[in-house]
Scaffold this motif. Sequence first.
Motif, short mmCIF file in Angstrom:
data_model
loop_
_atom_site.label_atom_id
_atom_site.label_comp_id
_atom_site.label_asym_id
_atom_site.label_seq_id
_atom_site.Cartn_x
_atom_site.Cartn_y
_atom_site.Cartn_z
N TRP A 17 0.56 -8.79 -6.41
CA TRP A 17 1.95 -9.10 -6.95
C TRP A 17 3.38 -8.76 -5.72
O TRP A 17 4.13 -9.54 -5.51
N THR A 20 2.62 -10.29 -2.56
CA THR A 20 3.00 -12.17 -2.41
C THR A 20 5.14 -12.09 -2.46
O THR A 20 5.31 -13.11 -2.55
N LEU A 21 5.14 -10.98 -3.55
CA LEU A 21 6.98 -11.45 -3.80
C LEU A 21 7.74 -11.30 -2.07
O LEU A 21 8.55 -11.73 -1.53
N ASP A 23 6.11 -11.55 1.13
CA ASP A 23 5.67 -12.76 1.87
C ASP A 23 6.94 -13.80 1.21
O ASP A 23 7.13 -14.61 2.23
N ARG A 24 6.65 -14.19 0.23
CA ARG A 24 7.57 -15.15 -0.08
C ARG A 24 9.20 -14.51 0.59
O ARG A 24 10.11 -16.13 0.81
N ILE A 25 10.08 -13.95 0.02
CA ILE A 25 11.01 -14.00 0.62
C ILE A 25 11.24 -13.64 1.75
O ILE A 25 11.98 -13.86 2.50
N GLU A 27 9.81 -15.29 3.96
CA GLU A 27 9.50 -16.57 4.08
C GLU A 27 10.94 -17.26 4.46
O GLU A 27 11.56 -17.86 5.06
N ALA A 28 11.34 -16.96 3.71
CA ALA A 28 12.58 -17.90 2.49
C ALA A 28 13.67 -17.39 3.66
O ALA A 28 14.46 -18.66 4.37
N GLN A 231 10.54 -13.18 -9.31
CA GLN A 231 10.94 -14.80 -9.15
C GLN A 231 12.05 -15.00 -9.65
O GLN A 231 12.96 -16.46 -8.92
N LEU A 234 15.50 -15.12 -5.75
CA LEU A 234 15.50 -16.24 -4.90
C LEU A 234 15.84 -17.24 -5.15
O LEU A 234 17.30 -17.81 -4.37
#
Length: 299
Positions: A17, A20-21, A23-25, A27-28, A231, A234
């Motif tokens: 997890w 994953t977090l 990677d999301r950040i 990308e953003a 979560q 962002l």
Amino acid sequence: MTPTAPFDAEKAEAAAWFRTLRDRIVEAFEALEDSHAQGPFSDMAPGRFEVSETRRASDDGSDAGGGLMSVMRGGRVFEKVGVNVSEVFGTLAPRAQAAMAARKGIPGMAEDPRFWASGISLVAHMQNPHVPAVHMNTRMFWTPHAWWFGGGSDLNPCIEYDEDTAHFHATQQAHLDPHGAGHYPRLKAWADEYFFIPHRGRARGVGGIFMDDHCTGDWAADFALTRDIGQAFLPAYLPLVERRRTQPFDDADKDAQLVHRGLYAEYNLVYDRGTKFGLETGHDANAVLMSLPPLAKWI
């Protein structure tokens, strides 16, 4: 605390997890760099993260884990931002054992000092002084005697805007309330206490949420709370960047930013638990000190 060895499935789920977090950040944040087409710094090339592996040093040379250090420098929006993930393990040195036993009241640390820890750590220092700096981290820690979660996020503007502070806190509360109405006020008060600089007599920012040593005995519930702390980040932060990144500023604004960064550096070097733990357990020093600003000043 409940003995938890070996806990392998839970460790793997938590570590996945945090990645994953991360990677999301990443990308953003790179998308923000690409979309910054007007206003200060828009004539610069969009920033990109430089990614490198980190390793934890062990006394005997055996594998002790590591992670990824992702740092962007000199972007259009971000002057310096780091997003690190790690998964480290081994045995705690005597000094760390004593600190853990005293802090947590965990029996048996001297006899079995094994540990495992994983987490994500983020600090962003911005180009435009109207855009607030920000910190976020969440983590899981395990020993054969106990497990727990910790972390949170807090906003660190050098120029404060009430509407930005209100949005940041409201978004965090919206993510915490489904886990129980008491979580947000408790974690907000904890952040106010934790992110306070005693020798300056002031907070380092406008607060947020924070918890440590969190273990109710229900791992799934505690992990779900920790995920939602991550979560919330962002949606709490990106609208503030969008609102402020094109705002004009002058030399006085930039000077206020550099002075505030000095305050931030003082806190991280003198008081922050994560900084102390990372250095004491032999993790990559550059990764541990990633949180420090690129430039700062003191009056």
